[in-house]
Design a protein around this motif. Structure first.
Motif, short mmCIF file in Angstrom:
data_model
loop_
_atom_site.label_atom_id
_atom_site.label_comp_id
_atom_site.label_asym_id
_atom_site.label_seq_id
_atom_site.Cartn_x
_atom_site.Cartn_y
_atom_site.Cartn_z
N ARG A 99 30.19 12.14 95.55
CA ARG A 99 29.32 11.02 95.95
C ARG A 99 28.92 10.18 94.74
N CYS A 100 28.70 10.86 93.61
CA CYS A 100 28.42 10.11 92.37
C CYS A 100 29.61 9.22 92.01
N MET A 101 30.80 9.76 92.17
CA MET A 101 32.01 8.99 91.87
C MET A 101 32.13 7.78 92.79
N GLN A 102 31.85 7.99 94.06
CA GLN A 102 31.99 6.90 95.03
C GLN A 102 31.03 5.75 94.74
N ASP A 103 29.84 6.08 94.22
CA ASP A 103 28.84 5.05 93.95
C ASP A 103 28.78 4.65 92.47
N SER A 104 29.67 5.21 91.66
CA SER A 104 29.70 4.94 90.21
C SER A 104 28.32 5.14 89.58
N VAL A 121 31.88 -0.36 85.82
CA VAL A 121 32.30 0.77 84.99
C VAL A 121 32.25 2.02 85.84
N ASN A 122 33.41 2.44 86.33
CA ASN A 122 33.47 3.65 87.15
C ASN A 122 33.32 4.89 86.27
N ASN A 123 32.96 6.00 86.91
CA ASN A 123 32.84 7.25 86.16
C ASN A 123 33.96 8.22 86.53
N TYR A 124 35.06 7.68 87.01
CA TYR A 124 36.21 8.50 87.37
C TYR A 124 37.50 7.80 86.99
N THR A 125 38.52 8.59 86.80
CA THR A 125 39.87 8.06 86.64
C THR A 125 40.43 7.82 88.03
N ILE A 135 21.36 7.39 88.48
CA ILE A 135 21.24 6.18 87.67
C ILE A 135 22.64 5.64 87.41
N THR A 136 22.71 4.38 87.05
CA THR A 136 24.02 3.78 86.81
C THR A 136 24.63 4.31 85.52
N ASN A 137 25.93 4.14 85.41
CA ASN A 137 26.62 4.63 84.21
C ASN A 137 26.03 4.06 82.93
N LYS A 138 25.82 2.74 82.90
CA LYS A 138 25.32 2.11 81.67
C LYS A 138 23.92 2.59 81.33
N GLU A 139 23.09 2.80 82.33
CA GLU A 139 21.77 3.36 82.10
C GLU A 139 21.89 4.76 81.50
N ALA A 156 48.75 6.36 93.85
CA ALA A 156 50.18 6.53 94.10
C ALA A 156 50.78 5.18 94.51
N MET A 157 51.95 4.88 93.93
CA MET A 157 52.64 3.62 94.16
C MET A 157 53.98 3.91 94.86
N ASN A 158 54.86 2.94 94.90
CA ASN A 158 56.14 3.12 95.58
C ASN A 158 57.08 4.05 94.83
N ASN A 159 56.99 4.05 93.49
CA ASN A 159 57.95 4.80 92.69
C ASN A 159 57.29 5.63 91.58
N GLY A 160 56.06 6.04 91.84
CA GLY A 160 55.30 6.80 90.87
C GLY A 160 53.82 6.62 91.17
N TRP A 161 53.03 6.41 90.12
CA TRP A 161 51.60 6.24 90.33
C TRP A 161 51.01 5.42 89.18
N MET A 162 49.83 4.86 89.41
CA MET A 162 49.18 4.01 88.42
C MET A 162 47.82 4.60 88.05
N TRP A 163 47.56 4.63 86.74
CA TRP A 163 46.24 5.08 86.31
C TRP A 163 45.35 3.87 86.01
N GLU A 164 44.07 4.04 86.28
CA GLU A 164 43.04 3.05 85.91
C GLU A 164 41.93 3.83 85.21
N ILE A 165 41.75 3.55 83.93
CA ILE A 165 40.78 4.28 83.12
C ILE A 165 39.70 3.31 82.65
N PRO A 166 38.47 3.46 83.16
CA PRO A 166 37.41 2.52 82.84
C PRO A 166 36.80 2.75 81.46
N LEU A 167 36.89 1.75 80.59
CA LEU A 167 36.17 1.73 79.32
C LEU A 167 35.02 0.74 79.47
#
Length: 493
Positions: A134-139, A246-250, A483-487, A254-265
């Motif tokens: 739930r924390c992940m869903q709400d960042s 700014v999410n707190n999860y990676t 609390i939010t990630n930045k907080e 999954a894509m058509n021919n592999g998968w894509m990562w999104e890493i929040p900085l």
């Protein structure tokens, strides 16, 4: 017997400086790091596991790193789990929180019998209502006092993170940095390294660690075991996107021919499409990226890789770690994880000043690491056991050659739920039962009827139900205080 007092690390990427930090924290050796600005580093936005944060926050070591300063200086963010999208069914997602373990206080059939997750299997609950999910869903992040109840990891910019660690370890007089290339190895008759040439000067050492990545300058490519028949992805296009959230999860999509990562900085998202170039071209992959995220992107790097590991990561007075020892694929952040685990295991279980550098303990260590790499490969392949058949890639990936070990586990789990004993003696690397369960649940591989009957047979069904309901009640109490990630970056001490 020659004492090991001076350790030379070749390679100054993230692996090199993390290894230097680990050695500095846990040994009394003199450390020399050899690196060159002319040698490119595979630096991207990268996800990590809790093993790295444990090293950063180590108490009683020789280096004290302020985590808040680390985050602010490098633009890193906290990671509490992974969101998997489209892996089992297109348009559907599941969450895998980091390292949440609940003890079986009944101690029946044993204390680490995971009746909590087994109950989720029996009732087809998924893990979406779990506190960290739930924390992940709400960042958002849990309040500080809840910190000790879950694992934490980081999303990092590998360039900035590596340089920060470099600055910290170089403050210690036991660490020396030599700028230059390792040009030549001078070996003894038994194959061990006597010294290396850097900038036409001899650099002597008692022990050498190869952190040179895929170049494997010290350890070489002898006896490389490929995983290409098990894991089909072999290429990655990396890119950045701007995103105010700014999410707190990676996010592993999954894509058509592999998968894509999104890493929040903190200032951007580091992204990459990991794909099989036997099923699509880089141009087609680039097009698919833009169609998926709805914006144009500039590709930073096109990285080809061979999935696999070398047989002997420790040879004479040479130890390899990081990419020089093996690489599976970016899924589940196992690269930096294994860098820390391999050095931890070496220091904690094998290293002494007078250790035998060519005997049975070396053979045992190599076997330990082989088993771990192969187990990680099996764990990653588990993600591809999907009913998706909408592209040739997913048809091929879901039917790829499987190790006997993975076949046996899946066969065992048809008749009973997974247990710690299924992972053998090499469970110290802490991928273990919890994360296997969460992927097995997300990919709907376990049989709900087997789970239900097992809980009934142990007379644990009512207790498991009570445990799950109490957990939700406690979670709701804390959930109102998120609390939010930045907080969190500001308030974390």
């Amino acid at each position: 017997m020659k004492k090991i007092k001076k350790i030379v690390i070749v390679g100054g990427g993230t692996a090199g400086w993390i290894t230097a930090l680990n050695l500095l924290q846990k040994t009394f050796a003199e450390i020399v790091v050899v690196s060159s600005k002319d040698i490119p580093i595979i630096g991207v936005g990268e996800s990590t596991t809790g093993k790295l944060s444990e090293l950063i926050n180590l108490q009683g070591g020789f280096v004290n790193i302020n985590e808040k300063d680390l985050l602010q200086s490098t633009g890193s963010t906290f990671k509490i789990g992974i969101k998997h999208s489209n892996w089992h069914t297109k348009g559907k997602s599941f969450y895998s929180p980091l390292g949440i373990e609940i003890d079986n206080e009944n101690n029946y059939p044993n204390s680490n019998y995971d009746l909590y997750r087994i109950y989720h299997v029996a009732k087809e609950l998924g893990l979406e209502q779990e506190f960290i999910s739930r924390c992940m869903q709400d960042s958002k992040m849990p309040p500080i006092e809840f910190w000790e109840h879950f694992q934490i990891a980081y999303h990092i910019d590998t360039y900035k993170f590596g340089n920060y660690i470099k600055e910290q370890v170089l403050k210690n007089e036991r660490v020396t940095h030599i700028e230059g290339k390792a040009e030549k190895l001078i070996t003894n008759e038994d194959g061990s390294i006597d010294f290396i040439y850097v900038n036409d000067k001899a650099v002597l050492g008692d022990f050498f660690i190869d952190c040179s990545g895929f170049k494997r300058l010290l350890i070489g490519n002898k006896q490389f075991k490929s995983y290409e028949n098990n894991l089909l992805v072999n290429r990655a296009l990396t890119f950045n996107i701007k995103d105010k959230e700014v999410n707190n999860y990676t996010h592993a999509r999954a894509m058509n021919n592999g998968w894509m990562w999104e890493i929040p900085l903190q200032e951007r998202k580091g992204c990459g499409y990991v794909f099989s170039d036997n099923h699509t071209t880089p141009d087609e992959a680039h097009k698919e990226i833009e169609e998926t995220i709805g914006q144009s992107v500039e590709i930073q790097k096109d990285i080809k890789f061979n999935s696999g590991r070398i047989d002997n990561v420790w040879f004479k007075n040479i130890l390899s770690t990081g990419l020089s020892s093996g690489f599976v694929e970016p899924l589940e952040a196992t690269s930096i994880h294994m860098t820390v685990v391999q050095i931890n295991h070496f220091i904690e279980q094998y290293f002494t000043e007078t250790m035998d550098i060519k005997g049975k303990q070396q053979e045992q260590y190599n076997e330990d690491i082989r088993v771990i790499w192969d187990d990680i490969k099996d764990f990653i392949q588990l993600h591809y056991q999907t009913p998706r058949q909408d592209t040739l890639f997913w048809k091929d990936a879901s039917s790829a050659t499987m190790s006997d070990t993975l076949k046996d586990r899946l066969d065992i789990w048809k008749g009973r739920m997974p247990r710690y004993v299924d992972y053998g003696r090499n469970n110290f690397y802490e991928l273990g039962n919890t994360l296997w369960y969460q992927i097995l649940i997300g990919m709907k591989i376990l049989d709900k009827n087997v789970a239900l009957e097992e809980l009934k047979s142990f007379k644990l069904l009512d207790y498991a139900k009570e445990l799950q309901e109490n957990s939700l009640t406690i979670n709701n109490k804390y959930y109102s205080r998120l609390i939010t990630n930045k907080e969190y970056y500001v308030s974390k001490k």
